[in-house]
Design an enzyme around this catalytic site. Structure first.
Site, PDB file in Angstrom:
ATOM      1  NE  ARG A 135      20.357  26.349   6.480  1.00  0.00           N
ATOM      2  CZ  ARG A 135      20.692  26.044   7.722  1.00  0.00           C
ATOM      3  NH1 ARG A 135      19.768  25.526   8.525  1.00  0.00           N
ATOM      4  NH2 ARG A 135      21.914  26.253   8.173  1.00  0.00           N
ATOM      5  CG  ASP A 165       4.768  17.879   0.934  1.00  0.00           C
ATOM      6  OD1 ASP A 165       4.436  18.827   0.196  1.00  0.00           O
ATOM      7  OD2 ASP A 165       5.480  18.023   1.951  1.00  0.00           O
TER       8      ASP A 165
END
Length: 434
Positions: free
Chosen positions: A161, A280
């Protein structure tokens, strides 16, 4: 231009047919003019005869017989028939060729139409689909297929997740499995659309063993899915900070993962023109296959424009971003240093010991300079399992990567060359274990 070419093709056989008919008529005409009647008076005698006739006599009638007429007519008929047959064959071939091209064009349009049935009418998605499907480079997956392959995106198939989505294990059939990233709309629909478009676009162009391979995508209503190659071990974040708490990652595997990430970054920084900044990089975006080969994913914020403000995760942001939002490849080097600290210490990039999150950099850097105490702050899963010289070198590289001043940070190529000698040959390094 195409119309003119077809018009000329049709005009050519018509001209040939007309020419053959004209030629045949000319032959008949010439044969008729070759018959001459000669009689009584000298004026009616041909010149060739008049030159030889000196004495008078009875009237003479001379007929030039058409001895070769039948033969010449036969030859003319053969030539004309041949040209006529060639013309007919040419016209038939032209019609068949035209019919085949029209049929192929119709089939191609139909296939393209069928392939995009599951794609929504969002303009931003159409831009991807119209380019990618036409080139045949990015397959479009049906949403119902992915839903069935993940057991309706059940928790039992979750690999990891992340902040903007969830990774699922998907079994397309008995012999084929993939990783599906289902994007969440936490940042707003527009942000998700931009990230989705950016990642599909980048991964369609970037090919490297340490960059995740794109297999396709899916758009269904408000849902966006990206289909990757199968990554059985999920993300680095789930391995380090999930239920296993890093117990499956030995020292050597951690070094292998670090080297793999560095190789992927080196490709982006040194071999892409212009260089690509990921923007990122974090442990949740590092995916691991069945053999713990690491691959960089999530290119939703990647850019070649150095003047865009850097998004990212707290704890992975370089100091220059906090000052002026400057984006360079040194931002990625900083983020790599944070991941290296996570591999060493087993801590998240941003811990929350109190109301305010604390960066692993702030916590670790002062302690990494104390060699005597360094083994005591390591992740318990790897304590005492490495050569201390190697540990000190990796710690030094991590400290250099997270320096506040960008110019003090090394290039990712230098980082890679510092880590390769610490990794055994069988894992892709140059260390030979006796």
């Amino acid at each position: 231009m195409c119309f003119l070419r077809h018009f000329l093709f049709l005009l050519l056989p018509i001209w040939v047919l007309g020419f053959s008919i004209f030629s045949f008529a000319a032959v008949i005409k010439s044969e008729e003019s070759s018959v001459v009647f000669v009689s009584g008076t000298p004026h009616e005698i041909p010149i060739s005869q008049g030159m030889g006739a000196q004495s008078p006599g009875p009237p003479i009638v001379k007929v030039v017989l058409r001895e070769d007429l039948n033969k010449k007519i036969l030859i003319a008929l053969i030539v004309s028939s041949t040209l006529l047959c060639v013309t007919v064959v040419f016209l038939v071939y032209l019609l068949l060729w035209r019919y085949r091209n029209l049929k192929n064009s119709f089939t191609g349009i139909k296939q393209k139409s069928d392939s995009v049935k599951s794609v929504s009418t969002k303009p931003i998605v159409h831009k991807i689909d119209s380019v990618s499907v036409r080139k045949g480079t990015i397959p479009v997956y049906d949403y119902q297929l992915l839903e069935s392959a993940t057991n309706k995106f059940s928790d039992s198939n979750v690999l990891s997740r992340g902040g903007r989505g969830c990774l699922y294990r998907a079994f397309l059939d008995e012999n084929s499995s993939v990783t599906v990233k289902k994007l969440d709309g936490g940042g707003g629909e527009i942000d998700i659309e931009k990230q989705f478009e950016s990642e599909v676009d980048w991964l369609a162009k970037i090919k490297h063993q340490n960059i995740i391979s794109l297999l396709g995508f899916c758009v269904y209503r408000q849902t966006r899915c990206i289909v990757y190659e199968m990554m059985q071990n999920g993300s680095l974040e789930s391995q380090l900070h999930g239920p296993s708490q890093g117990s499956g990652l030995t020292w050597q595997l951690r070094m292998k993962i670090a080297v793999d990430i560095a190789r992927g970054l080196e490709y982006l920084h040194e071999h892409c023109h212009p260089p690509v900044v990921h923007r990122d990089l974090k442990s949740s975006n590092i995916l691991l296959d069945s053999e713990f080969n690491a691959k960089i994913s999530d290119f939703g914020f990647a850019t070649q424009n150095r003047n865009l403000k850097l998004p990212g995760t707290l704890g992975n942001r370089a100091s220059e971003y906090l000052v002026d939002g400057k984006v360079t490849d040194k931002n990625d080097v900083y983020a790599f240093g944070v991941i290296l600290l996570e591999l060493l210490l087993g801590k998240k990039s941003a811990e929350k010991p109190s109301s305010e999150p604390e960066s692993v950099v702030t916590w670790a850097v002062p302690k990494l300079s104390d060699r005597a105490n360094l083994p005591n702050i390591l992740d318990p899963a790897i304590k005492g399992t490495m050569d201390l010289k190697h540990l000190y070198q990796v710690a030094a590289v991590a400290v250099l990567c997270v320096q506040p001043e960008p110019s003090y940070r090394p290039l990712i190529t230098d980082v890679l060359h510092s880590l390769i000698p610490l990794l055994p040959v069988d894992l892709g390094g140059s260390l030979r274990i006796l």
